[in-house]
Scaffold this active site. Structure first.
Site, PDB file in Angstrom:
ATOM      1  N   LYS A  62       9.091  -3.790 -20.147  1.00  0.00           N
ATOM      2  CA  LYS A  62       9.066  -2.630 -19.225  1.00  0.00           C
ATOM      3  C   LYS A  62      10.494  -2.094 -19.019  1.00  0.00           C
ATOM      4  CE  LYS A  62       7.484   0.201 -15.922  1.00  0.00           C
ATOM      5  NZ  LYS A  62       8.506   0.766 -15.145  1.00  0.00           N
ATOM      6  N   ARG A 100      43.678  -8.365 -34.681  1.00  0.00           N
ATOM      7  CA  ARG A 100      43.400  -9.539 -33.840  1.00  0.00           C
ATOM      8  C   ARG A 100      44.182 -10.745 -34.352  1.00  0.00           C
ATOM      9  NH1 ARG A 100      38.291 -11.505 -33.932  1.00  0.00           N
ATOM     10  NH2 ARG A 100      38.321 -12.231 -31.777  1.00  0.00           N
ATOM     11  N   GLY A 141       3.837   6.077 -13.301  1.00  0.00           N
ATOM     12  CA  GLY A 141       3.983   6.669 -11.979  1.00  0.00           C
ATOM     13  C   GLY A 141       2.659   6.689 -11.240  1.00  0.00           C
ATOM     14  N   HIS A 198      11.378  -0.119 -21.979  1.00  0.00           N
ATOM     15  CA  HIS A 198      10.612   1.137 -21.855  1.00  0.00           C
ATOM     16  C   HIS A 198      11.376   2.125 -20.968  1.00  0.00           C
ATOM     17  CE1 HIS A 198       8.127   3.645 -19.239  1.00  0.00           C
ATOM     18  NE2 HIS A 198       7.322   3.817 -20.271  1.00  0.00           N
ATOM     19  N   ASN A 199      11.841   1.650 -19.825  1.00  0.00           N
ATOM     20  CA  ASN A 199      12.562   2.548 -18.916  1.00  0.00           C
ATOM     21  C   ASN A 199      13.874   3.021 -19.534  1.00  0.00           C
ATOM     22  OD1 ASN A 199      10.498   1.781 -17.211  1.00  0.00           O
ATOM     23  ND2 ASN A 199      11.796   1.768 -15.408  1.00  0.00           N
ATOM     24  N   LEU A 256       0.827  -1.217   0.000  1.00  0.00           N
ATOM     25  CA  LEU A 256       0.000   0.000   0.000  1.00  0.00           C
ATOM     26  C   LEU A 256       0.856   1.260   0.000  1.00  0.00           C
ATOM     27  CD1 LEU A 256      -2.911  -1.088   2.365  1.00  0.00           C
ATOM     28  CD2 LEU A 256      -2.851  -1.015  -0.139  1.00  0.00           C
ATOM     29  N   VAL A 315       5.095  -4.242  -4.407  1.00  0.00           N
ATOM     30  CA  VAL A 315       6.078  -4.019  -3.344  1.00  0.00           C
ATOM     31  C   VAL A 315       7.456  -3.771  -3.957  1.00  0.00           C
ATOM     32  CG1 VAL A 315       4.831  -5.411  -1.651  1.00  0.00           C
ATOM     33  CG2 VAL A 315       6.502  -6.515  -3.159  1.00  0.00           C
ATOM     34  N   GLU A 371      13.094   5.668 -21.829  1.00  0.00           N
ATOM     35  CA  GLU A 371      12.780   6.861 -21.018  1.00  0.00           C
ATOM     36  C   GLU A 371      14.087   7.587 -20.638  1.00  0.00           C
ATOM     37  OE1 GLU A 371       9.940   5.962 -17.805  1.00  0.00           O
ATOM     38  OE2 GLU A 371      11.225   7.133 -16.484  1.00  0.00           O
ATOM     39  N   SER A 403       3.595   1.225 -15.903  1.00  0.00           N
ATOM     40  CA  SER A 403       4.295   2.504 -16.060  1.00  0.00           C
ATOM     41  C   SER A 403       3.324   3.672 -16.033  1.00  0.00           C
ATOM     42  CB  SER A 403       5.062   2.529 -17.381  1.00  0.00           C
ATOM     43  OG  SER A 403       5.652   3.804 -17.533  1.00  0.00           O
TER      44      SER A 403
HETATM   45  P1  NBP Z   1       7.948   0.887  -2.830  1.00  0.00           P
HETATM   46  O1  NBP Z   1       8.828   0.392  -3.913  1.00  0.00           O
HETATM   47  O2  NBP Z   1       8.411   1.974  -1.961  1.00  0.00           O
HETATM   48  O3  NBP Z   1       7.544  -0.363  -1.905  1.00  0.00           O
HETATM   49  C1  NBP Z   1       6.697  -0.188  -0.818  1.00  0.00           C
HETATM   50  C2  NBP Z   1       6.038  -1.482  -0.422  1.00  0.00           C
HETATM   51  O4  NBP Z   1       7.026  -2.515  -0.238  1.00  0.00           O
HETATM   52  C3  NBP Z   1       5.315  -1.331   0.901  1.00  0.00           C
HETATM   53  O5  NBP Z   1       4.166  -2.138   0.867  1.00  0.00           O
HETATM   54  C4  NBP Z   1       6.332  -1.880   1.883  1.00  0.00           C
HETATM   55  O6  NBP Z   1       5.751  -2.333   3.066  1.00  0.00           O
HETATM   56  C5  NBP Z   1       6.891  -3.015   1.092  1.00  0.00           C
HETATM   57  N1  NBP Z   1       8.162  -3.493   1.630  1.00  0.00           N
HETATM   58  C6  NBP Z   1       9.374  -2.912   1.665  1.00  0.00           C
HETATM   59 BR1  NBP Z   1       9.771  -1.265   0.998  1.00  0.00          BR
HETATM   60  N2  NBP Z   1      10.310  -3.650   2.246  1.00  0.00           N
HETATM   61  C7  NBP Z   1       9.667  -4.765   2.606  1.00  0.00           C
HETATM   62  C8  NBP Z   1      10.096  -5.941   3.238  1.00  0.00           C
HETATM   63  N3  NBP Z   1      11.369  -6.131   3.601  1.00  0.00           N
HETATM   64  N4  NBP Z   1       9.193  -6.907   3.467  1.00  0.00           N
HETATM   65  C9  NBP Z   1       7.910  -6.740   3.099  1.00  0.00           C
HETATM   66  N5  NBP Z   1       7.443  -5.633   2.474  1.00  0.00           N
HETATM   67  C10 NBP Z   1       8.307  -4.669   2.238  1.00  0.00           C
HETATM   68  O7  NBP Z   1       6.476   1.274  -3.413  1.00  0.00           O
HETATM   69  P2  NBP Z   1       6.017   1.959  -4.767  1.00  0.00           P
HETATM   70  O8  NBP Z   1       6.803   3.185  -5.063  1.00  0.00           O
HETATM   71  O9  NBP Z   1       4.548   2.030  -4.656  1.00  0.00           O
HETATM   72  O10 NBP Z   1       6.405   0.889  -5.870  1.00  0.00           O
HETATM   73  C11 NBP Z   1       5.902  -0.436  -5.884  1.00  0.00           C
HETATM   74  C12 NBP Z   1       6.553  -1.177  -7.041  1.00  0.00           C
HETATM   75  O11 NBP Z   1       6.178  -0.527  -8.260  1.00  0.00           O
HETATM   76  C13 NBP Z   1       8.083  -1.147  -7.021  1.00  0.00           C
HETATM   77  O12 NBP Z   1       8.596  -2.326  -7.532  1.00  0.00           O
HETATM   78  C14 NBP Z   1       8.428  -0.001  -7.932  1.00  0.00           C
HETATM   79  O13 NBP Z   1       9.699  -0.128  -8.494  1.00  0.00           O
HETATM   80  C15 NBP Z   1       7.332  -0.124  -8.977  1.00  0.00           C
HETATM   81  N6  NBP Z   1       7.015   1.123  -9.688  1.00  0.00           N
HETATM   82  C16 NBP Z   1       7.014   2.305  -9.043  1.00  0.00           C
HETATM   83  C17 NBP Z   1       6.688   3.475  -9.732  1.00  0.00           C
HETATM   84  C18 NBP Z   1       6.645   4.795  -9.028  1.00  0.00           C
HETATM   85  O14 NBP Z   1       6.460   5.814  -9.742  1.00  0.00           O
HETATM   86  N7  NBP Z   1       6.774   4.856  -7.715  1.00  0.00           N
HETATM   87  C19 NBP Z   1       6.367   3.397 -11.091  1.00  0.00           C
HETATM   88  C20 NBP Z   1       6.351   2.157 -11.713  1.00  0.00           C
HETATM   89  C21 NBP Z   1       6.689   1.032 -11.006  1.00  0.00           C
HETATM   90  P3  NBP Z   1       5.745  -1.402   4.380  1.00  0.00           P
HETATM   91  O15 NBP Z   1       4.655  -0.387   4.161  1.00  0.00           O
HETATM   92  O16 NBP Z   1       5.423  -2.346   5.464  1.00  0.00           O
HETATM   93  O17 NBP Z   1       7.094  -0.771   4.508  1.00  0.00           O
END
Ligand code: NBP
Length: 482
Positions: A183, A445, A130, A186-187, A10, A74, A190, A128
């Site tokens: 993906k 070579r 954000g 894609h990045n 979350l 996560v 980007e 993708s």
């Molecule tokens: P984060 O990448 O910051 O992950 C947060 C989640 O991971 C929380 O639920 C957190 O739980 C959990 N978590 C962590 Br951190 N360490 C943990 C552990 N050791 N054990 C269990 N749970 C753990 O969140 P996000 O930015 O929403 O991104 C989620 C995924 O989507 C990532 O893989 C990210 O690369 C990808 N993504 C992000 C974006 C962006 O714009 N942010 C865009 C596209 C893809 P907790 O609340 O208990 O700490």
């Protein structure tokens, strides 16, 4: 009534995807490692919706309809494996685990295969766009166990971005880690797009001494050309954004670019597959160079570096920069699709290149009108090897060449760094040269290592070794590395 899908995680992406699913009529069960965040979410952003909270993994699983669909949003890496290990004993055969994070595709390959043995269908999907994309329509790139697709298709295509003609920016990419691979590219693209725009901005600012107001107007104008894209759009906004003191905020931002690794993975993958992905790889190195701030400050003084302003009609130069940017961007995508093609063949993924372009057409950071043209190119000829040979792109490249060379040459002349625009031009020059000087490399070579060479006047596949010095002997090396 049970939930249609469970989402674990979350943070920003998870919460927004859940709200998006709820908007589209799906019943979502939400869970998070720190369980207090579930209640905060249910009482906060999810208040008044049909979203259900779960207070444990068992609770989550119990609240889902069969076959159960559990999506992980996560942090990528070990955390994903950790949740999979917890989920497997709670799930039944035929249930589905989806990883929507930025996982490295070899990890997804491994997870798909490992879970298949346990009867669980694993999907690794790129998401993708954000925070805003997740909330209102991301680009979604799912791959993995094909058995899972009919069960997740409805949800994914409903919540994804749509093109102007209403097509979903989500389709099945392919088996194994194909979704996360696409993906990743894609990045990488980007990274390239952002570096190209930064180089154009640098040229306009340092080379042509334009004000931020002038540059903002230029980027605004470029939005109504082939460059029309989300990144051009936000660049115009950024250039117009003033800090509290009325000065452009962008100039107060430290010039060291961060990175999370997906650009680097793309470059490494290109090296592994032997694809000349020069532009994206240069853009990763440009970020690395930017982070050497202290060394750069010292070196600027040491070399007494100055950039002399460019003379001539500014309007003409601005149009030349636009053409150089567009042509370089074509090369970046052409190289990206070369990598996708090679990976598809290497892994037997049978990727549909036009569909990949369609998935990126809306919702994601690289969304642009241009991707519609790429899709058309692959619809016209699915076997196209180099996007630049499609008539639409070829004409732009040919028309842009004089301006592109002029901008690149000027940048080199005045000492303005332009790694991606110049490397893209050099790539095109190399790609359109039937005889490169690699014959000299082969001779060297063979000279020092007896690595052998093929001859232009003999059939391919016949290898020769020359005793270049008369003292080296006639024995060739046993390994012939391409
Ligand atoms: P984060 O990448 O910051 O992950 C947060 C989640 O991971 C929380 O639920 C957190 O739980 C959990 N978590 C962590 Br951190 N360490 C943990 C552990 N050791 N054990 C269990 N749970 C753990 O969140 P996000 O930015 O929403 O991104 C989620 C995924 O989507 C990532 O893989 C990210 O690369 C990808 N993504 C992000 C974006 C962006 O714009 N942010 C865009 C596209 C893809 P907790 O609340 O208990 O700490």
């Amino acid at each position: 009534m049970k939930g249609d899908i469970g989402v674990i995680g979350l943070a920003v992406m998870g919460q927004n995807l859940i709200l998006n699913m709820n908007d589209h009529g799906f019943k979502v069960v939400a869970y998070n490692r720190t369980v207090s965040k579930v209640e905060e979410f249910i009482q906060g952003p999810a208040k008044g919706t049909n979203i259900i909270g779960a207070n444990s993994m068992q609770d989550l699983v119990d609240k889902l309809d069969s076959p159960r669909k559990v999506m992980l949003m996560v942090r990528a890496g070990d955390v994903v494996d950790h949740f999979i290990d917890q989920l497997v004993p709670l799930l039944d055969e035929g249930d589905i685990i989806i990883d929507g994070g930025n996982s490295n595709y070899p990890d997804t390959n491994r997870r798909v295969a490992g879970l298949k043995e346990k009867g669980i269908h694993f999907v690794g999907t790129g998401v993708s766009g954000g925070e805003e994309g997740a909330r209102f329509g991301p680009s979604i790139m799912p791959g993995g166990a094909p058995e899972a697709w009919p069960h997740v298709k409805l949800i994914f295509q409903a919540i994804s971005a749509k093109t102007e003609s209403g097509e979903a920016c989500c389709d099945w990419v392919g088996k194994d880690g194909a979704g996360h691979f696409v993906k990743m590219v894609h990045n990488g693209i980007e990274y390239g797009d952002m570096q190209l725009i930064s180089e154009a901005y640098h040229f306009l600012k340092e080379g042509l001494s334009l004000s931020h107001q002038e540059m903002q107007a230029i980027f605004e104008e470029w939005k109504s050309t082939e460059l029309d894209s989300y990144l051009i759009d936000i660049t115009a906004d950024i250039l117009g954004y003033k800090d509290e003191d009325g000065n452009p905020l962008v100039e107060k931002i430290l010039d060291t670019a961060g990175q999370k690794g997906t650009g680097k993975w793309t470059g490494i993958n290109a090296l592994d597959l032997g694809i000349p992905l020069t532009l994206i790889t240069e853009s990763v190195f440009a970020r690395c160079l930017s982070s050497l701030k202290d060394q750069r400050i010292e070196a600027e003084q040491l070399f007494n570096k100055t950039i002399s302003p460019i003379q001539g009609d500014k309007k003409v130069w601005i149009e030349a920069v636009r053409q150089a940017l567009l042509a370089s961007k074509i090369i970046s995508y052409a190289q990206g699709f070369m990598l996708i093609r090679e990976a598809s063949e290497e892994n037997d993924w049978a990727l549909n290149y036009g569909n990949v372009a369609l998935m990126w057409r809306g919702g994601c950071i690289i969304r642009s009108a241009f991707l519609g043209n790429i899709r058309d190119a692959y619809e016209n000829n699915p076997d196209i090897q180099f996007l630049g040979s499609d008539p639409y792109f070829k004409d732009i490249l040919v028309d842009s060449l004089p301006a592109w060379r002029k901008v690149a040459a000027k940048a080199l002349e005045i000492g303005l760094p332009m790694p991606t625009m110049t490397s893209a031009l050099t790539f095109l020059d190399g790609y359109t040269t039937s005889r490169l000087p690699a014959n000299m490399i082969q001779a060297q070579r063979d000279y020092f290592g007896a690595h052998t060479y093929e001859r232009v006047d003999k059939p391919l596949g016949e290898f020769f070794h020359t005793n270049w010095t008369g003292t080296g002997g006639n024995t060739s090396s046993t390994t012939y590395d391409v």
